[in-house]
Motif scaffolding. Structure first.
Motif, PDB file in Angstrom:
ATOM      1  N   UNK A 208       0.544   8.786  -2.274  1.00  0.00           N
ATOM      2  CA  UNK A 208      -0.021   9.291  -3.526  1.00  0.00           C
ATOM      3  C   UNK A 208      -0.364   8.154  -4.483  1.00  0.00           C
ATOM      4  N   UNK A 209       0.216   6.969  -4.242  1.00  0.00           N
ATOM      5  CA  UNK A 209      -0.063   5.808  -5.093  1.00  0.00           C
ATOM      6  C   UNK A 209      -1.341   5.073  -4.691  1.00  0.00           C
ATOM      7  N   UNK A 210      -1.961   5.440  -3.573  1.00  0.00           N
ATOM      8  CA  UNK A 210      -3.155   4.722  -3.106  1.00  0.00           C
ATOM      9  C   UNK A 210      -4.307   4.707  -4.106  1.00  0.00           C
ATOM     10  N   UNK A 211      -4.574   5.800  -4.839  1.00  0.00           N
ATOM     11  CA  UNK A 211      -5.691   5.756  -5.799  1.00  0.00           C
ATOM     12  C   UNK A 211      -5.532   4.732  -6.907  1.00  0.00           C
ATOM     13  N   UNK A 212      -4.329   4.210  -7.124  1.00  0.00           N
ATOM     14  CA  UNK A 212      -4.137   3.226  -8.188  1.00  0.00           C
ATOM     15  C   UNK A 212      -4.827   1.907  -7.866  1.00  0.00           C
ATOM     16  N   UNK A 213      -5.085   1.634  -6.574  1.00  0.00           N
ATOM     17  CA  UNK A 213      -5.807   0.417  -6.210  1.00  0.00           C
ATOM     18  C   UNK A 213      -7.229   0.406  -6.749  1.00  0.00           C
ATOM     19  N   UNK A 214      -8.059   1.418  -6.394  1.00  0.00           N
ATOM     20  CA  UNK A 214      -9.402   1.463  -6.995  1.00  0.00           C
ATOM     21  C   UNK A 214      -9.374   1.585  -8.512  1.00  0.00           C
ATOM     22  N   UNK A 215      -8.333   2.261  -9.037  1.00  0.00           N
ATOM     23  CA  UNK A 215      -8.223   2.394 -10.489  1.00  0.00           C
ATOM     24  C   UNK A 215      -8.013   1.041 -11.150  1.00  0.00           C
ATOM     25  N   UNK A 216      -7.273   0.145 -10.493  1.00  0.00           N
ATOM     26  CA  UNK A 216      -7.058  -1.202 -11.041  1.00  0.00           C
ATOM     27  C   UNK A 216      -8.372  -1.954 -11.162  1.00  0.00           C
TER      28      UNK A 216
ATOM     29  N   UNK B 168      -0.828   0.111  -6.286  1.00  0.00           N
ATOM     30  CA  UNK B 168      -1.771   0.361  -5.205  1.00  0.00           C
ATOM     31  C   UNK B 168      -1.396  -0.336  -3.905  1.00  0.00           C
ATOM     32  N   UNK B 169      -0.778  -1.517  -3.998  1.00  0.00           N
ATOM     33  CA  UNK B 169      -0.408  -2.263  -2.795  1.00  0.00           C
ATOM     34  C   UNK B 169       0.828  -1.668  -2.132  1.00  0.00           C
ATOM     35  N   UNK B 170       1.706  -1.024  -2.899  1.00  0.00           N
ATOM     36  CA  UNK B 170       2.976  -0.519  -2.365  1.00  0.00           C
ATOM     37  C   UNK B 170       2.789   0.401  -1.151  1.00  0.00           C
ATOM     38  N   UNK B 171       1.973   1.464  -1.224  1.00  0.00           N
ATOM     39  CA  UNK B 171       1.809   2.303  -0.023  1.00  0.00           C
ATOM     40  C   UNK B 171       1.052   1.598   1.098  1.00  0.00           C
TER      41      UNK B 171
END
Length: 446
Positions: free
Chosen positions: A83-91, A111-114
């Motif tokens: 669920x944390x993957x969208x934070x990468x493009x958001x960054x 974003x990198x965590x998952x």
């Protein structure tokens, strides 16, 4: 004749006439059947030829879509951490719109965590098809790929201290936090003193002490001012020691996977005899080519986010008023080791402490004997003066940590109190780096 018999004769005559007409029609059709069959064949054959490849193509596309959907569902939607993957493009979007480096760094971390966890998952799936030897090499290469990718980008930007501190932090977090949480949770859940393979722990402890030796001598050489060639001997010693450490790690892989397999198998076999080991993870969930494709995708995406992460470290340090040393030693490794942290705790709670020990101590061994020397060699190729002088404070911290963990592992048993000790030791290390000011590297050799 009566009326009924006359009606019967008339009906029979009518039926016979109908039969004759039908037979004549049938004969007519038979006379012209070759021509009509040819016409039918010529009229229907092109249609069949056109529809058959189209049907195959449609079925192939449908199968491909189904396969892709199933693969995405298995890899992406099977873990809540994703669920944390969208934070990468958001960054990336936040950097383009606002330029707030603090938020970009934070979102890149999330974003990198998952991605780090899924990278380990893809490696494990590929290991099912490659066998134990190649699987061990894959785990050695990709097990800490996130830290290595971040380190390479930091080297590219000349941030050698970030490289040194992030790799050091990865070792500290695995040995104290990950192993401590595994011991603590396993002791509480299983309500007993757990046993692990002492031989494996001894070999890994010896390798960690060898890594400490490789880091200690360049630091001592620097601070005692006993270099033969001032400013050059330290770097030359670091590069030579790194090559020796890589050679030792290669010999360790051969020793573990080929030479002494019996040393590492007794406890696993005993678990199989007692029926404790389940077969849940004994079969791959995705195919070999799916594993390779996902491995490439995750590595590429981690590489992209790592560049944003490295570029915003100093900005985040200023924005949050947190030392760069704390970010490098504590925050970055926790992200890279999130998956290992979770898996080590999970296996300890299932009373599979040997696997937990392999995850935590094995990862520390990979970083110390492979990751750190590898970055020195890569820096050598890049023309960066990356050495093994991690400064006195960091080297002393690693030395004391290795000694504490080696003493706790020497009995071959664990309990929740040993785990609590390791967690509290990590809190002391984290507090120390929060108040630690990294010395300036500009006038190191002045």
């Amino acid at each position: 004749m009566d009326y009924k018999s006359m009606v019967g004769i008339q009906s029979q005559l009518e039926m016979s006439s109908v039969d004759k007409r039908s037979m004549n029609e049938f004969d007519d059709e038979n006379l012209f059947s070759p021509e009509t069959d040819a016409q039918k064949a010529t009229s229907t054959q092109p249609t069949d030829q056109r529809s058959f490849p189209g049907t195959l193509q449609a079925n192939g596309d449908k199968m491909l879509i189904t396969l892709v959907y199933k693969s995405i569902k298995t890899v992406v939607f099977s873990n809540k951490l994703n669920l944390l993957m969208p934070f990468g493009p958001l960054a990336i979007l936040v950097l383009k719109l606002t330029g707030n480096r603090g938020w970009v760094f934070f979102l890149s971390l999330l974003g990198i965590t998952p991605l780090a966890e899924r990278l380990g998952y893809a490696t494990e799936q590929l290991a099912f098809y490659t066998g134990a030897t190649v699987g061990g090499l894959l785990n050695a290469t990709f097990g800490n790929a996130t830290e290595l990718i971040i380190s390479i980008y930091a080297l590219k930007h000349g941030m050698t201290r970030v490289v040194q501190q992030s790799l050091l932090g990865s070792i500290l977090s695995n040995m104290l936090l990950v192993l401590g949480c595994a011991f603590f949770s396993g002791g509480l859940v299983c309500h007993k003193e757990q046993v692990f393979n002492k031989a494996t722990a001894v070999v890994n402890s010896g390798l960690l002490l060898m890594a400490v030796m490789g880091l200690l001598f360049p630091a001592v050489l620097h601070y005692t001012h006993t270099e033969v060639h001032f400013g050059k001997s330290e770097l030359a010693l670091s590069r030579f020691s790194s090559c020796v450490m890589l050679l030792a790690y290669g010999a360790y892989l051969y020793f573990q996977l080929k030479g002494q397999n019996n040393m590492y198998e007794p406890i696993v076999e005993e678990g199989n005899q007692n029926g404790e080991m389940t077969d849940d993870d004994e079969s791959p969930e995705i195919s070999k080519w799916e594993s390779i494709i996902w491995l490439s995708i995750m590595t590429a995406w981690i590489s992209i986010l790592s560049e944003y992460l490295v570029n915003t470290i100093e900005g985040a340090s200023v924005a949050w008023k947190i030392p760069v040393a704390f970010i490098s030693v504590i925050l970055l490794p926790i992200v890279g080791n999130a998956a290992e942290h979770a898996s080590a705790v999970m296996f300890a709670m299932k009373d599979k402490l040997d696997i937990s020990l392999g995850v935590a101590i094995g990862s520390s061994t990979q970083i110390s004997m492979f990751g750190i020397p590898f970055t020195v060699v890569i820096g050598w190729i890049m023309g960066r003066q990356m050495d093994l002088n991690f400064q006195l404070f960091e080297t002393a911290t690693l030395f004391i940590t290795v000694l504490v963990v080696a003493f706790l592992l020497q009995e071959g048993t664990s309990n929740y109190f040993k785990g609590l000790m390791l967690i509290l030791c990590y809190l002391i290390v984290a507090a120390s780096f929060f108040v630690h000011v990294d010395p300036s590297t500009v006038d190191d050799h002045s």
